[in-house]
Scaffold this motif. Structure first.
Motif, mmCIF file in Angstrom:
data_model
loop_
_atom_site.group_PDB
_atom_site.id
_atom_site.type_symbol
_atom_site.label_atom_id
_atom_site.label_comp_id
_atom_site.label_asym_id
_atom_site.label_seq_id
_atom_site.Cartn_x
_atom_site.Cartn_y
_atom_site.Cartn_z
ATOM 1 N N GLU A 1 0.824 -1.209 0.000
ATOM 2 C CA GLU A 1 0.000 0.000 0.000
ATOM 3 C C GLU A 1 0.858 1.259 0.000
ATOM 4 O OE1 GLU A 1 -3.666 2.098 2.499
ATOM 5 O OE2 GLU A 1 -2.787 0.198 3.185
ATOM 6 N N GLU A 2 1.880 1.296 0.858
ATOM 7 C CA GLU A 2 2.742 2.474 0.908
ATOM 8 C C GLU A 2 3.512 2.631 -0.404
ATOM 9 O OE1 GLU A 2 4.592 5.926 2.197
ATOM 10 O OE2 GLU A 2 2.811 4.859 2.929
ATOM 11 N N ALA A 3 3.962 1.511 -0.964
ATOM 12 C CA ALA A 3 4.656 1.570 -2.252
ATOM 13 C C ALA A 3 3.734 2.126 -3.324
ATOM 14 C CB ALA A 3 5.147 0.180 -2.636
ATOM 15 N N ARG A 4 2.489 1.650 -3.335
ATOM 16 C CA ARG A 4 1.513 2.134 -4.320
ATOM 17 C C ARG A 4 1.259 3.620 -4.135
ATOM 18 N NH1 ARG A 4 -2.187 -1.568 -3.618
ATOM 19 N NH2 ARG A 4 -3.354 -0.473 -2.023
ATOM 20 N N ASN A 5 1.142 4.071 -2.906
ATOM 21 C CA ASN A 5 0.900 5.489 -2.651
ATOM 22 C C ASN A 5 2.060 6.351 -3.134
ATOM 23 O OD1 ASN A 5 -1.573 4.906 -1.488
ATOM 24 N ND2 ASN A 5 -0.789 4.902 0.603
ATOM 25 N N ARG A 6 3.276 5.922 -2.836
ATOM 26 C CA ARG A 6 4.448 6.712 -3.225
ATOM 27 C C ARG A 6 4.612 6.760 -4.746
ATOM 28 N NH1 ARG A 6 9.553 5.999 0.875
ATOM 29 N NH2 ARG A 6 8.409 6.094 2.861
ATOM 30 N N LEU A 7 4.416 5.635 -5.393
ATOM 31 C CA LEU A 7 4.535 5.610 -6.846
ATOM 32 C C LEU A 7 3.422 6.425 -7.501
ATOM 33 C CD1 LEU A 7 5.459 1.847 -7.395
ATOM 34 C CD2 LEU A 7 6.982 3.808 -7.630
ATOM 35 N N GLY A 8 2.228 6.368 -6.929
ATOM 36 C CA GLY A 8 1.114 7.155 -7.443
ATOM 37 C C GLY A 8 1.367 8.644 -7.321
ATOM 38 N N GLU A 9 1.939 9.059 -6.195
ATOM 39 C CA GLU A 9 2.277 10.471 -6.013
ATOM 40 C C GLU A 9 3.317 10.917 -7.033
ATOM 41 O OE1 GLU A 9 3.571 10.835 -2.013
ATOM 42 O OE2 GLU A 9 1.573 10.520 -1.130
ATOM 43 N N LEU A 10 4.304 10.070 -7.257
ATOM 44 C CA LEU A 10 5.347 10.408 -8.216
ATOM 45 C C LEU A 10 4.785 10.491 -9.634
ATOM 46 C CD1 LEU A 10 8.277 10.969 -8.808
ATOM 47 C CD2 LEU A 10 8.727 8.509 -8.782
ATOM 48 N N TRP A 11 3.841 9.609 -9.949
ATOM 49 C CA TRP A 11 3.197 9.657 -11.268
ATOM 50 C C TRP A 11 2.505 10.996 -11.483
ATOM 51 C CZ3 TRP A 11 3.054 6.734 -15.634
ATOM 52 C CH2 TRP A 11 2.017 6.983 -16.553
ATOM 53 N N GLN A 12 1.794 11.471 -10.461
ATOM 54 C CA GLN A 12 1.117 12.761 -10.560
ATOM 55 C C GLN A 12 2.119 13.901 -10.684
ATOM 56 O OE1 GLN A 12 -2.114 13.220 -10.975
ATOM 57 N NE2 GLN A 12 -2.398 10.991 -10.930
ATOM 58 N N GLU A 13 3.236 13.811 -9.976
ATOM 59 C CA GLU A 13 4.248 14.862 -10.038
ATOM 60 C C GLU A 13 4.904 14.937 -11.421
ATOM 61 O OE1 GLU A 13 7.121 14.494 -6.928
ATOM 62 O OE2 GLU A 13 5.591 14.228 -5.376
ATOM 63 N N LEU A 14 5.134 13.783 -12.024
ATOM 64 C CA LEU A 14 5.765 13.775 -13.336
ATOM 65 C C LEU A 14 4.844 14.357 -14.401
ATOM 66 C CD1 LEU A 14 7.584 10.312 -13.532
ATOM 67 C CD2 LEU A 14 8.593 12.565 -13.179
ATOM 68 N N GLY A 15 3.534 14.185 -14.223
ATOM 69 C CA GLY A 15 2.581 14.688 -15.205
ATOM 70 C C GLY A 15 2.247 13.626 -16.220
ATOM 71 N N VAL A 16 0.965 13.334 -16.361
ATOM 72 C CA VAL A 16 0.537 12.225 -17.217
ATOM 73 C C VAL A 16 0.540 12.579 -18.698
ATOM 74 C CG1 VAL A 16 -0.857 11.197 -15.390
ATOM 75 C CG2 VAL A 16 -1.891 12.875 -16.928
ATOM 76 N N GLU A 17 0.822 13.846 -19.026
ATOM 77 C CA GLU A 17 0.808 14.243 -20.435
ATOM 78 C C GLU A 17 2.140 13.971 -21.120
ATOM 79 O OE1 GLU A 17 -1.886 15.138 -21.952
ATOM 80 O OE2 GLU A 17 -2.998 14.989 -20.079
ATOM 81 N N ASP A 18 3.189 13.719 -20.345
ATOM 82 C CA ASP A 18 4.513 13.532 -20.915
ATOM 83 C C ASP A 18 4.861 12.054 -20.996
ATOM 84 O OD1 ASP A 18 5.594 16.386 -19.032
ATOM 85 O OD2 ASP A 18 4.976 16.301 -21.130
ATOM 86 N N ASP A 19 5.461 11.664 -22.111
ATOM 87 C CA ASP A 19 5.898 10.286 -22.298
ATOM 88 C C ASP A 19 7.412 10.225 -22.173
ATOM 89 O OD1 ASP A 19 3.399 9.208 -22.699
ATOM 90 O OD2 ASP A 19 3.417 9.602 -24.840
ATOM 91 N N THR A 20 7.882 9.674 -21.086
ATOM 92 C CA THR A 20 9.312 9.530 -20.869
ATOM 93 C C THR A 20 9.595 8.111 -20.405
ATOM 94 O OG1 THR A 20 9.273 10.122 -18.516
ATOM 95 C CG2 THR A 20 9.402 11.935 -20.104
ATOM 96 N N LEU A 21 10.877 7.772 -20.396
ATOM 97 C CA LEU A 21 11.279 6.463 -19.901
ATOM 98 C C LEU A 21 10.869 6.302 -18.443
ATOM 99 C CD1 LEU A 21 12.737 3.801 -20.390
ATOM 100 C CD2 LEU A 21 14.885 4.951 -19.801
ATOM 101 N N HIS A 22 10.878 7.407 -17.684
ATOM 102 C CA HIS A 22 10.457 7.341 -16.295
ATOM 103 C C HIS A 22 8.972 6.990 -16.169
ATOM 104 C CE1 HIS A 22 14.085 9.981 -15.117
ATOM 105 N NE2 HIS A 22 14.305 8.737 -14.750
ATOM 106 N N HIS A 23 8.155 7.535 -17.063
ATOM 107 C CA HIS A 23 6.729 7.185 -17.051
ATOM 108 C C HIS A 23 6.542 5.689 -17.307
ATOM 109 C CE1 HIS A 23 6.123 11.549 -17.495
ATOM 110 N NE2 HIS A 23 4.891 11.343 -17.078
ATOM 111 N N CYS A 24 7.295 5.174 -18.259
ATOM 112 C CA CYS A 24 7.191 3.758 -18.589
ATOM 113 C C CYS A 24 7.602 2.895 -17.396
ATOM 114 C CB CYS A 24 8.075 3.448 -19.794
ATOM 115 S SG CYS A 24 8.008 1.726 -20.331
ATOM 116 N N THR A 25 8.742 3.228 -16.796
ATOM 117 C CA THR A 25 9.236 2.472 -15.642
ATOM 118 C C THR A 25 8.278 2.566 -14.472
ATOM 119 O OG1 THR A 25 11.510 2.952 -16.346
ATOM 120 C CG2 THR A 25 11.197 2.173 -14.081
#
Length: 226
Positions: free
Chosen positions: A31-55
């Motif tokens: 759960e904590e892992a999911r929360n942290r990764l979800g927060e990072l996804w929002q910070e990166l921005g879902v409109e951009d396609d980068t290797l980080h988004h894929c990972t």
């Protein structure tokens, strides 16, 4: 404050945060892992396609409790990878180099048993130098090549995870199709522990898909090679 935000958004910082969340997940705190990764996804921005988004999408899939949600994130990770490779192909074509589209190449490789070849540099990106400065073109090409190599190395795991997802959801035909693509792209794997682990998992899942003993697929949120 600005400097701190830039540091938190830097590539190294993003990878560090992904790694920390993955360690939490492997330690049992999904759960904590999911929360942290979800927060990072929002910070990166879902409109951009980068290797980080894929990972990030790749690992977010592993933290899901519902197999359908896991499938959705794995599909998102693959879609980002495909867009990155299409950008690379468009750049290569514009530069006068012939490049095979990722979808056609993967499907053809699956039929032939050979991995698709992608040796040209990937799509243009900011390499930290201003255009026109000495060395800028060479640095950009090196950056593109590294990004393409990284995406290519992810494809076997992306398809393997999708195969496992479909197996868990009772869709064996779709699972086998994705497993064929995992095999076809496995030539991009290095001969290290990760590459060997993915290859072993491909073989193990292949046996499960042809096994009549009723052995279950990996549980939700777990890498098939874990």
């Amino acid at each position: 404050m600005v400097a701190k935000r830039q540091e938190e958004a830097s590539p190294d910082a993003v990878l560090t945060r992904i790694g920390q969340a993955v360690m939490l997940h492997r330690g049992g705190d999904r759960e904590e892992a999911r929360n942290r990764l979800g927060e990072l996804w929002q910070e990166l921005g879902v409109e951009d396609d980068t290797l980080h988004h894929c990972t990030l999408a790749h690992y977010l899939a592993d933290t899901q409790d519902d197999p359908a949600d896991e499938l959705a994130w794995d599909l998102r990770a693959l879609a980002v990878a495909d867009r990155l490779m299409r950008d690379h192909d468009a750049w290569a074509e514009h530069d006068g180099a012939a490049a095979e589209p990722v979808a056609e190449g993967a499907e053809r490789a699956a039929r032939s048993g050979r991995p698709p070849l992608r040796e040209q540099p990937c799509s243009p990106g900011d390499d930290g130098e201003e255009a026109g400065e000495p060395g800028a073109t060479e640095a950009a090409e090196t950056s593109r090549r590294r990004a393409v190599a990284a995406v290519r190395g992810l494809y076997p795991a992306l398809h393997l995870n999708l195969a496992a997802d479909y197996a868990k959801l009772g869709r064996p035909d779709a699972a086998r199709a994705q497993l064929d693509l995992a095999k076809a792209t496995s030539g991009a794997l290095s001969d290290d522990s990760y590459g060997k682990g993915v290859r072993t998992a491909i073989g193990r899942l292949a046996l499960r898909l042809t096994d009549t003993s009723g052995e279950p697929a990996p549980p939700p949120g777990q890498h098939p090679w874990a």
